[in-house]
Every structure is written in structure tokens, then in C-alpha cells.
Design an enzyme around this catalytic site. Structure first.
Site, short mmCIF file in Angstrom:
data_model
loop_
_atom_site.label_atom_id
_atom_site.label_comp_id
_atom_site.label_asym_id
_atom_site.label_seq_id
_atom_site.Cartn_x
_atom_site.Cartn_y
_atom_site.Cartn_z
N ASP A 1 0.82 -1.21 0.00
CA ASP A 1 0.00 0.00 0.00
C ASP A 1 0.85 1.26 0.00
O ASP A 1 0.52 2.26 -0.65
CB ASP A 1 -0.93 0.01 1.22
CG ASP A 1 -2.10 -0.94 1.06
OD1 ASP A 1 -2.31 -1.44 -0.07
OD2 ASP A 1 -2.79 -1.19 2.06
N ASP B 1 -4.56 15.43 21.22
CA ASP B 1 -3.31 15.27 20.47
C ASP B 1 -3.42 15.80 19.04
O ASP B 1 -2.43 16.20 18.44
CB ASP B 1 -2.90 13.80 20.44
CG ASP B 1 -2.29 13.35 21.76
OD1 ASP B 1 -2.17 14.19 22.67
OD2 ASP B 1 -1.96 12.15 21.89
#
Length: 266
Positions: A45, A150
Site C-alpha cells: 500500500d 493530540d
């Protein structure tokens, strides 16, 4: 038809590429790395994502096909022992008549020095290097929430099976023109509150993220960090461009999901 080959440097991949080049020559299919009709990715990928970014300015006339030579690849339809079948299919089923298209993500980042635009196949995220990121989030031009955590990730339907899924996002069929917003370790308590779940955005809407600490915001596109400083605003929407995959031999989406994450024996 003209074919370009993009590959990684693994030994098994290099062997597969040499064999593929022989098969293409025997079938009378030209190889053209600069102006192809089809880009064949040999690897996994990550290799296909690299191929996409290499040829993203030619998306209006280029399709992609993936040959898998390592661990399971979600985008790769063919295995290295299937290359004869792939070349036979290309010789009898032209790419222009056998392709399927999926949506992409357009990201516009405003910095103190100007505007930068990016195209993503999987996702684009914004984080902070250190400490908590605080940002105003708007959807379709309307303020939605004040985020603390985050970071935030915006993914395409094809990218919904990648980083977004690891963040708890939904798996979305790639024919749907939608974007998904997922939170990265959001803070939710009596003082700070976010929606706390993935959000799927309609085709005519867009997402705007305005970090409050611009000097430490980090932008990551398809897993690669982008060298930007003083990120003042990031806008996400469905791109006008689309990615095309060679449809002949293209696996059913839910079969891919099953094989990648469940592995039921059929």
C-alpha cells in the site's frame, strides 16, 4: 497503451518487476514512466500511495493497479504470481473502458508565509509536537467545537481503513463522496468537551481547523510530515480530482475489508 511501473526496493519486488517488464514487452505494451495511461505499483500500500503522489498531476488520464509482493496490501488487487493474468487482461480489456473512480481529499493550509495546497489519497492530520493541541473546529462554515487533545485526522472513504480506523473511525465504502473527521486522544472532562466520536461530512461541506498554538502545529499528509511552520488554518474538502483504479480484477470492497481485518475462510 502506455504503462509506468513504480516499485519498492525489496528483492522479491525487483524480481517481480523484471518479470513484469518481460511480460509487458511480449504483449506489445509500451512502458512510459513520464506519460502513462496506467501506473502499476509493485510492492504494498505504501508503494501505491507513493505512485499516486508521483502522478497526481496526471489523474485526469491515469489509472492505477497494484501488485502485492509482501504483507497484505489493501490497495493491491494482484499478487506477484498473477502477473500473467494482469498483462493478459490489459491486452484485451483497455484501461479507459474498465476503471472505477474514488474521491480524494483536498487540503489547503494557511501559514504566515502563504497558502499551501495538498491532495491526499488516505488522510491528512494536524497535531502538535509537544503538549496538547487546542483548535477551533468548524463544519460547513459553522463553528462546531473547541478541540483539545493530540490532534485531528480527516480521511477519505478509501483512507477510512487506514489511520482513521485505528483511531476508532468507521469503515466507509469508497464510492461514497464523504469525508470523515476523527479525534486523536481528545480530552473530555468537566472542563473540556468534544463530540468524542467520528463525524462523516457531506459532499458539499468542508472542515476548517484553526489551531490556537500555530508555532507547534504539525501537518501530516498520507503518513508523510509536511515541512510547514506557523500553521494558522487548515481547510479540508472533497477534491475535484478523483483516483481511478483498473477495474478488471479489482476486488469487491467488502471482500478487501474481510481479508484485511477478519480473514474468514470462505
Amino acid at each position: 497503451m502506455r504503462v509506468a511501473i513504480v516499485h519498492n526496493d525489496r528483492v522479491t519486488t525487483r524480481v517481480a518487476v523484471r518479470h513484469l517488464q518481460v511480460l509487458l514487452a511480449e504483449a506489445g505494451i509500451l512502458q512510459d514512466q513520464d506519460h502513462p495511461d496506467l501506473v502499476i505499483s509493485v510492492g504494498g500500500d505504501g508503494t501505491l500511495i507513493s505512485a499516486f503522489h508521483k502522478y497526481q498531476k496526471q489523474l485526469d488520464h491515469v489509472a492505477f493497479a497494484g501488485i502485492h509482493t509482501g504483507h497484505l496490501g489493501f490497495y493491491t488487487d494482484w499478487r506477484n504470481y498473477d502477473m500473467e493474468k494482469l498483462v493478459e487482461a490489459l491486452a484485451s480489456h483497455p484501461v479507459k473502458d474498465h476503471s472505477v473512480t474514488y474521491p480524494l481529499l483536498a487540503m489547503k493550509v494557511t501559514t504566515s508565509s502563504g497558502i499551501k495546497e495538498f491532495l491526499a489519497l488516505n488522510e491528512a492530520s494536524i497535531k502538535r509536537v509537544s503538549k496538547t493541541m487546542e483548535a477551533e473546529v468548524s463544519i460547513g462554515g459553522c463553528r462546531f467545537e473547541n478541540f483539545r487533545g493530540d490532534g485531528l485526522c480527516v480521511s477519505t472513504p478509501t483512507g477510512s481503513t487506514a489511520y482513521s480506523k485505528s483511531l476508532g473511525g468507521a469503515v466507509i465504502h469508497p464510492r461514497l463522496k464523504a469525508l470523515q473527521l476523527t479525534e486523536i486522544a481528545s480530552i473530555n472532562n468537566l472542563v473540556f468537551r468534544t463530540v468524542g466520536s467520528p463525524i462523516v461530512i457531506a459532499p458539499d461541506e468542508w472542515i476548517t481547523i484553526v489551531p490556537k498554538n500555530t508555532d507547534r502545529a504539525v501537518v501530516i499528509v498520507d503518513g508523510e510530515r509536511v515541512a510547514l511552520t506557523d500553521v494558522m488554518q487548515a481547510d479540508y474538502r472533497i477534491a475535484q480530482e478523483e483516483i481511478s483504479f483498473y477495474e478488471y480484477g479489482h476486488h469487491h470492497f467488502w471482500d478487501r475489508v474481510n481479508e484485511a481485518f477478519i480473514g474468514d475462510v470462505k
